[in-house]
Design an enzyme around this catalytic site. Structure first.
Site, PDB file in Angstrom:
ATOM      1  N   HIS A  37       0.837  -1.204   0.000  1.00  0.00           N
ATOM      2  CA  HIS A  37       0.000   0.000   0.000  1.00  0.00           C
ATOM      3  C   HIS A  37       0.875   1.258   0.000  1.00  0.00           C
ATOM      4  CE1 HIS A  37      -3.875  -2.121   0.997  1.00  0.00           C
ATOM      5  NE2 HIS A  37      -2.969  -3.063   1.211  1.00  0.00           N
ATOM      6  N   ASP A 130      -5.766   5.762   1.821  1.00  0.00           N
ATOM      7  CA  ASP A 130      -5.923   4.371   1.393  1.00  0.00           C
ATOM      8  C   ASP A 130      -7.368   3.939   1.673  1.00  0.00           C
ATOM      9  OD1 ASP A 130      -4.014   1.735   0.880  1.00  0.00           O
ATOM     10  OD2 ASP A 130      -5.856   1.267   1.991  1.00  0.00           O
ATOM     11  N   ALA A 352      14.831  -7.440  -2.948  1.00  0.00           N
ATOM     12  CA  ALA A 352      15.417  -7.057  -4.243  1.00  0.00           C
ATOM     13  C   ALA A 352      14.808  -5.745  -4.731  1.00  0.00           C
ATOM     14  CB  ALA A 352      15.128  -8.149  -5.272  1.00  0.00           C
ATOM     15  N   GLN A 354      12.748  -4.788  -6.967  1.00  0.00           N
ATOM     16  CA  GLN A 354      11.898  -5.615  -7.840  1.00  0.00           C
ATOM     17  C   GLN A 354      11.575  -4.979  -9.200  1.00  0.00           C
ATOM     18  OE1 GLN A 354       8.908  -8.293  -6.248  1.00  0.00           O
ATOM     19  NE2 GLN A 354       7.365  -7.309  -7.510  1.00  0.00           N
ATOM     20  N   HIS A 369       3.445 -14.429  -5.574  1.00  0.00           N
ATOM     21  CA  HIS A 369       2.259 -14.669  -4.741  1.00  0.00           C
ATOM     22  C   HIS A 369       1.059 -13.879  -5.300  1.00  0.00           C
ATOM     23  CE1 HIS A 369       3.407 -10.696  -3.606  1.00  0.00           C
ATOM     24  NE2 HIS A 369       2.540 -10.594  -2.625  1.00  0.00           N
ATOM     25  N   TRP A 372      -1.134  -7.407  -5.831  1.00  0.00           N
ATOM     26  CA  TRP A 372      -1.488  -6.635  -7.025  1.00  0.00           C
ATOM     27  C   TRP A 372      -0.297  -5.870  -7.601  1.00  0.00           C
ATOM     28  CZ3 TRP A 372      -4.284  -6.949 -10.982  1.00  0.00           C
ATOM     29  CH2 TRP A 372      -4.437  -5.866 -11.844  1.00  0.00           C
ATOM     30  N   SER A 374       2.911  -6.633  -7.489  1.00  0.00           N
ATOM     31  CA  SER A 374       3.802  -7.562  -8.193  1.00  0.00           C
ATOM     32  C   SER A 374       3.178  -7.991  -9.514  1.00  0.00           C
ATOM     33  CB  SER A 374       4.084  -8.794  -7.325  1.00  0.00           C
ATOM     34  OG  SER A 374       4.802  -8.413  -6.173  1.00  0.00           O
ATOM     35  N   GLU A 377       3.328  -5.064 -11.923  1.00  0.00           N
ATOM     36  CA  GLU A 377       4.714  -4.793 -12.335  1.00  0.00           C
ATOM     37  C   GLU A 377       5.174  -5.844 -13.351  1.00  0.00           C
ATOM     38  OE1 GLU A 377       5.591  -2.845  -7.948  1.00  0.00           O
ATOM     39  OE2 GLU A 377       6.570  -4.725  -8.459  1.00  0.00           O
ATOM     40  N   ASP A 393      -6.520 -10.599  -1.902  1.00  0.00           N
ATOM     41  CA  ASP A 393      -6.893 -10.472  -3.316  1.00  0.00           C
ATOM     42  C   ASP A 393      -6.012 -11.317  -4.230  1.00  0.00           C
ATOM     43  OD1 ASP A 393      -4.572  -9.041  -2.976  1.00  0.00           O
ATOM     44  OD2 ASP A 393      -5.193  -7.320  -4.183  1.00  0.00           O
TER      45      ASP A 393
HETATM   46  N1  UDP Z   1       9.088  -5.691  -3.600  1.00  0.00           N
HETATM   47  C1  UDP Z   1      10.374  -5.251  -3.679  1.00  0.00           C
HETATM   48  N2  UDP Z   1      11.372  -6.148  -3.457  1.00  0.00           N
HETATM   49  C2  UDP Z   1      11.138  -7.454  -3.175  1.00  0.00           C
HETATM   50  C3  UDP Z   1       9.807  -7.900  -3.116  1.00  0.00           C
HETATM   51  C4  UDP Z   1       8.800  -6.990  -3.327  1.00  0.00           C
HETATM   52  O1  UDP Z   1      10.632  -4.079  -3.951  1.00  0.00           O
HETATM   53  O2  UDP Z   1      12.116  -8.184  -2.982  1.00  0.00           O
HETATM   54  C5  UDP Z   1       7.999  -4.708  -3.825  1.00  0.00           C
HETATM   55  C6  UDP Z   1       7.262  -4.983  -5.107  1.00  0.00           C
HETATM   56  O3  UDP Z   1       7.891  -4.318  -6.184  1.00  0.00           O
HETATM   57  C7  UDP Z   1       5.866  -4.473  -4.818  1.00  0.00           C
HETATM   58  C8  UDP Z   1       5.727  -4.601  -3.311  1.00  0.00           C
HETATM   59  O4  UDP Z   1       7.043  -4.823  -2.796  1.00  0.00           O
HETATM   60  O5  UDP Z   1       5.748  -3.116  -5.207  1.00  0.00           O
HETATM   61  C9  UDP Z   1       4.871  -5.786  -2.883  1.00  0.00           C
HETATM   62  O6  UDP Z   1       3.555  -5.480  -3.117  1.00  0.00           O
HETATM   63  P1  UDP Z   1       2.515  -6.578  -3.546  1.00  0.00           P
HETATM   64  O7  UDP Z   1       1.204  -5.911  -3.698  1.00  0.00           O
HETATM   65  O8  UDP Z   1       3.004  -7.316  -4.737  1.00  0.00           O
HETATM   66  O9  UDP Z   1       2.519  -7.637  -2.369  1.00  0.00           O
HETATM   67  P2  UDP Z   1       2.365  -7.538  -0.760  1.00  0.00           P
HETATM   68  O10 UDP Z   1       3.741  -7.340  -0.235  1.00  0.00           O
HETATM   69  O11 UDP Z   1       1.451  -6.384  -0.462  1.00  0.00           O
HETATM   70  O12 UDP Z   1       1.801  -8.855  -0.401  1.00  0.00           O
END
Ligand code: UDP
Length: 473
Positions: A37, A130, A352, A354, A369, A372, A374, A377, A393
């Site tokens: 978020h 949010d 990482a 990402q 996983h 949203w 990921s 992206e 979700d």
């Molecule tokens: N992310 C990152 N590095 C990692 C893993 C995740 O920067 O090693 C970032 C990813 O780019 C995304 C966010 O963390 O923007 C994860 O958000 P997402 O909605 O995919 O999953 P959540 O963590 O909320 O389950």
């Protein structure tokens, strides 16, 4: 760096300081303090700031941002009075979100009143909160501050929130028997019951409360901002526009307008980019389960041996706390012998960069996983996915990946993972012929996303409309 706005958007930006004695207009933001978020809210901050708005970010102490990374914004801490982090179990997260709302309400009222007194009321355009912060939306409305809501999931997911009471009335939820999980939800195709947000009968009331509050926050507000785009979810966006009486701004994928927004809660290990630099194009499987999803020790082992057995080069994010029931900062231990078995073929990091990883030419697949962010992206970089949704979700997102966009498929079907299944799934995605077809479709979606975010694309025009709308409030 946020790219400069195109001429179409600059027109709107020009009005950010016009008509108010040349003063910049302030937009107030309040992210929900979870990684998935925080990232889109900071990307939105980048978009608004680049278009001439001054940005003030209210935030909790829990997962508070590093203000030093954003000298361009003002930060206002709101004491949350809550001790410690919740466990990563989904019911704890939902309870934590509901409790944070109550814990912050009074302090936010006081901080917001002080900010309004300082900036002068008409310099403040609105609060963008949010969707899970209904109490903050209510506080702002009571102080006569207009609000917009940022919902960080897909349009399809929010349509599910809106339809939730109806789906409960129709008996889809709560799920009583596991045989009901595969029942198609006729009102929301292509979802099956298992793809809806649900937590079994024990957590049913909690989920109802969470989703009802998100819908109430939107209905109280002057607009809904979604991190999605027309080419990805046109029918779902049309449905929301029909069902909601507020404007809907589909301005995603936000990371394309405002990349690397600096909201990472964990330290990114950038050395993996150098390793990717020397790998063959599209040869590497990137594996990450986001910031909250956790797995049992056995699943971690099966995942590890499946990755090892596939023979495919990999970059795997094994974040602290990845194993369920462990402290959020406890490193997850990979099985003995895994490192030796994969030496020279893979890299394991705790976190990482990402966006850059998915953009890298060496990355050919993403085991995710399906959070949203990921998912979006990955879609926008043309990277096909292996899906292993955990909660919230994520199941619905995986359903769209496999059955609507056809850019990936689910591994394990929600049951226990076995190393043999993992090996076969990785090979199918990375070297199989249908994996190649998914990659082709993913490339098409990448181009569609680029069109939406390009000059006069649907998302860029939605940003113009959103900024104009915000400045008119
Ligand atoms: N992310 C990152 N590095 C990692 C893993 C995740 O920067 O090693 C970032 C990813 O780019 C995304 C966010 O963390 O923007 C994860 O958000 P997402 O909605 O995919 O999953 P959540 O963590 O909320 O389950």
């Amino acid at each position: 760096m946020t790219p400069p706005p195109s001429p179409a958007v600059e027109g709107a930006a020009a009005t950010a300081s016009a008509g108010h004695g040349g003063r910049r207009r302030h937009v107030l933001l309040f992210p929900l303090p979870y990684q998935g978020h925080i990232n889109p809210m900071f990307r939105l901050a980048g978009v608004l700031h680049a278009r001439g708005c001054a940005v003030t970010v209210f935030h909790t102490r829990f997962n508070g941002p590093d203000a030093a990374r954003h000298p361009e914004y003002r930060f206002v801490p709101v004491p949350d009075g809550m001790s410690g982090a919740p466990s990563v179990a989904i019911d704890s997260v939902v309870k934590h979100i509901l409790a944070l709302n109550d814990a912050c309400e009074a302090a936010f009222r006081e901080r917001l009143a002080a900010v309004l007194a300082e900036y002068s009321r008409d310099a403040v355009t609105c609060l963008v909160a949010d969707a899970h912060l209904l109490r903050m939306v209510e506080v702002a409305r009571r102080l006569a501050v207009p609000t917009l809501v940022l919902r960080t999931g897909s349009a399809a997911c929010f349509a599910g929130f809106v339809a939730y009471p109806l789906l409960c009335d129709k008996g889809y939820l709560p799920v009583q028997e596991s045989s009901e999980l595969d029942r198609p939800v006729r009102e929301l195709p292509p979802y099956r019951v298992r793809d809806l947000m649900h937590m079994g009968s024990d957590g049913h009331e909690l989920v109802c409360e969470l989703l009802a509050r998100a819908v109430a926050a939107v209905k109280l507000s002057s607009g809904l901002i979604l991190n999605t785009f027309d080419a990805l979810e046109a029918p779902e966006l049309a449905k929301l526009r029909r069902d909601l009486a507020v404007p809907v701004f589909d301005i995603g994928p936000l990371h394309k307008f405002s990349p690397a927004a600096g909201g990472s809660l964990l330290r990114e290990n950038r050395s993996c980019l150098e390793w990717l630099d020397v790998q063959a194009p599209e040869s590497v499987l990137y594996v990450s389960f986001g910031s909250l999803a956790c797995m049992g020790g056995r699943e971690l082992d099966e995942t590890a041996w499946g990755i090892a057995g596939s023979g495919v080069p990999f970059l795997w994010v094994v974040r602290p706390g990845l194993v369920c029931g462990r402290a959020p900062d406890e490193p997850a231990r990979l099985p003995e012998g895994f490192e030796a078995a994969t030496r020279g073929r893979g890299v394991v990091v705790e976190w990482a960069p990402q966006e850059e990883v998915l953009r890298h030419r060496a990355v050919g697949g993403f085991w995710t996983h399906n959070g949203w962010n990921s998912t979006a992206e990955s879609v926008c970089e043309g990277v096909p996915m292996l899906c292993r949704p955990h909660f919230g979700d994520q199941m619905g997102n995986a359903r769209y990946v496999e059955h609507v966009w056809k850019v990936g498929f689910e591994v394990g079907d929600g049951g226990e993972l076995e190393r043999g299944t993992v090996e076969a799934a990785i090979r199918r995605l990375m070297t199989g012929s249908d994996g190649a077809e998914m990659r082709t479709r993913a490339r098409e979606l990448k181009m569609a996303a680029a069109e939406c975010t390009g000059n006069a694309g649907s998302s860029e025009l939605a940003i113009v409309r959103m900024v104009t709308h915000i400045l008119s409030l």
